[in-house]
Design a protein around this motif. Structure first.
Motif, short mmCIF file in Angstrom:
data_model
loop_
_atom_site.label_atom_id
_atom_site.label_comp_id
_atom_site.label_asym_id
_atom_site.label_seq_id
_atom_site.Cartn_x
_atom_site.Cartn_y
_atom_site.Cartn_z
N GLY A 1 14.63 -14.91 -14.50
CA GLY A 1 14.62 -16.01 -13.54
C GLY A 1 15.34 -15.71 -12.24
N LEU A 2 15.63 -14.44 -11.98
CA LEU A 2 16.31 -14.06 -10.76
C LEU A 2 15.35 -13.86 -9.60
CD1 LEU A 2 18.74 -11.47 -12.36
CD2 LEU A 2 19.30 -13.78 -11.61
N LEU A 3 14.09 -13.67 -9.92
CA LEU A 3 13.05 -13.44 -8.92
C LEU A 3 11.79 -14.16 -9.38
CD1 LEU A 3 12.20 -11.80 -6.34
CD2 LEU A 3 11.43 -10.02 -7.91
N ALA A 4 11.22 -14.92 -8.47
CA ALA A 4 10.00 -15.66 -8.83
C ALA A 4 8.83 -14.69 -8.97
CB ALA A 4 9.68 -16.69 -7.75
N GLU A 5 7.94 -15.02 -9.89
CA GLU A 5 6.73 -14.24 -10.06
C GLU A 5 5.62 -14.97 -9.30
OE1 GLU A 5 3.92 -12.65 -13.68
OE2 GLU A 5 6.00 -13.18 -14.09
N PRO A 6 5.12 -14.35 -8.22
CA PRO A 6 4.10 -15.03 -7.43
C PRO A 6 2.81 -15.23 -8.22
CG PRO A 6 4.47 -12.81 -6.59
CD PRO A 6 5.43 -13.03 -7.72
N ASN A 7 2.06 -16.23 -7.81
CA ASN A 7 0.76 -16.46 -8.45
C ASN A 7 -0.17 -15.29 -8.18
OD1 ASN A 7 1.45 -19.02 -9.41
ND2 ASN A 7 0.93 -19.96 -7.46
N ARG A 8 -1.02 -15.05 -9.15
CA ARG A 8 -2.00 -13.98 -8.99
C ARG A 8 -3.32 -14.64 -8.56
NH1 ARG A 8 -2.41 -8.97 -12.04
NH2 ARG A 8 -0.93 -9.87 -13.50
N PRO A 9 -3.81 -14.25 -7.38
CA PRO A 9 -5.10 -14.79 -6.97
C PRO A 9 -6.17 -14.36 -7.97
CG PRO A 9 -4.21 -13.28 -5.30
CD PRO A 9 -3.26 -13.30 -6.45
N HIS A 10 -7.19 -15.15 -8.14
CA HIS A 10 -8.24 -14.83 -9.11
C HIS A 10 -8.75 -13.41 -8.89
CE1 HIS A 10 -11.39 -15.50 -11.98
NE2 HIS A 10 -12.29 -15.09 -11.11
N GLY A 11 -8.54 -12.59 -9.91
CA GLY A 11 -9.00 -11.20 -9.85
C GLY A 11 -8.21 -10.32 -8.90
N GLY A 12 -7.09 -10.79 -8.39
CA GLY A 12 -6.32 -10.01 -7.43
C GLY A 12 -4.97 -9.60 -7.95
N ILE A 13 -4.17 -9.09 -7.05
CA ILE A 13 -2.83 -8.64 -7.41
C ILE A 13 -1.80 -9.57 -6.78
CG2 ILE A 13 -1.95 -6.34 -7.89
CD1 ILE A 13 -3.33 -5.23 -5.60
N ARG A 14 -0.67 -9.70 -7.47
CA ARG A 14 0.42 -10.51 -6.94
C ARG A 14 0.99 -9.81 -5.70
NH1 ARG A 14 1.36 -11.01 -12.68
NH2 ARG A 14 1.09 -13.18 -13.23
N HIS A 15 1.40 -10.62 -4.74
CA HIS A 15 1.98 -10.07 -3.53
C HIS A 15 3.38 -10.64 -3.29
CE1 HIS A 15 -2.32 -9.15 -2.54
NE2 HIS A 15 -1.72 -8.00 -2.35
N TYR A 16 4.23 -9.80 -2.74
CA TYR A 16 5.62 -10.14 -2.46
C TYR A 16 5.86 -9.98 -0.97
CZ TYR A 16 5.93 -9.44 -7.49
OH TYR A 16 5.73 -9.51 -8.84
#
Length: 140
Positions: free
Chosen positions: A31-46
């Motif tokens: 819980g120290l870093l949020a996990e971004p949503n993954r766009p449908h069929g894509g990669i998470r971005h930071y």
């Protein structure tokens, strides 16, 4: 730090923050870093704020703060809770000082034992081993 404004993959985030990918995942599980949503069929971005947050965690860890304490500091990171942050730092400093005292006692004991070892003559039992056996309750 990555100064580009384009989104970062988890690998690029890890590289920019000076950690490995598993560290990022571990911080997310804690819980120290949020996990971004993954766009449908894509990669998470930071983004750059994620890089800064990981670096904050690593800096706090280098000062000896536990991950639970880091989580507390992150909740105070807006800078308006100086008293609470100071209390955490005071506790950490007390722990560091206690560890230093322990290390100084250990250094002194080891120095004395090494001196005793270097001055022994004949077939006398090694003072270092004898002391450790005595502390362990073993008889010679």
């Amino acid at each position: 730090m990555n100064t580009r404004s384009e989104p970062l993959t988890i690998g690029a985030l890890a590289k920019s923050a000076g950690v490995n990918v598993e560290t990022i995942r571990f911080y997310q599980r804690r819980g120290l870093l949020a996990e971004p949503n993954r766009p449908h069929g894509g990669i998470r971005h930071y983004g750059p704020t994620d890089v800064a947050r990981v670096r904050f965690v690593k800096s706090a860890q280098r000062l000896g703060f536990s991950l639970d304490e880091v989580a507390q500091l992150l909740r105070l990171e807006d800078g308006t809770h100086c008293r609470e942050a100071s209390a955490l730092a005071s506790a950490r400093l007390a722990d560091v000082r206690a560890r230093l005292n322990d290390l100084q006692r250990m250094e002194s004991a080891l120095s004395e034992l090494l001196e005793a070892c270097s001055t022994r003559t004949g077939k006398v039992f090694c003072p270092l081993v004898a002391s450790l056996r005595e502390d362990a309750g073993m008889s010679s």
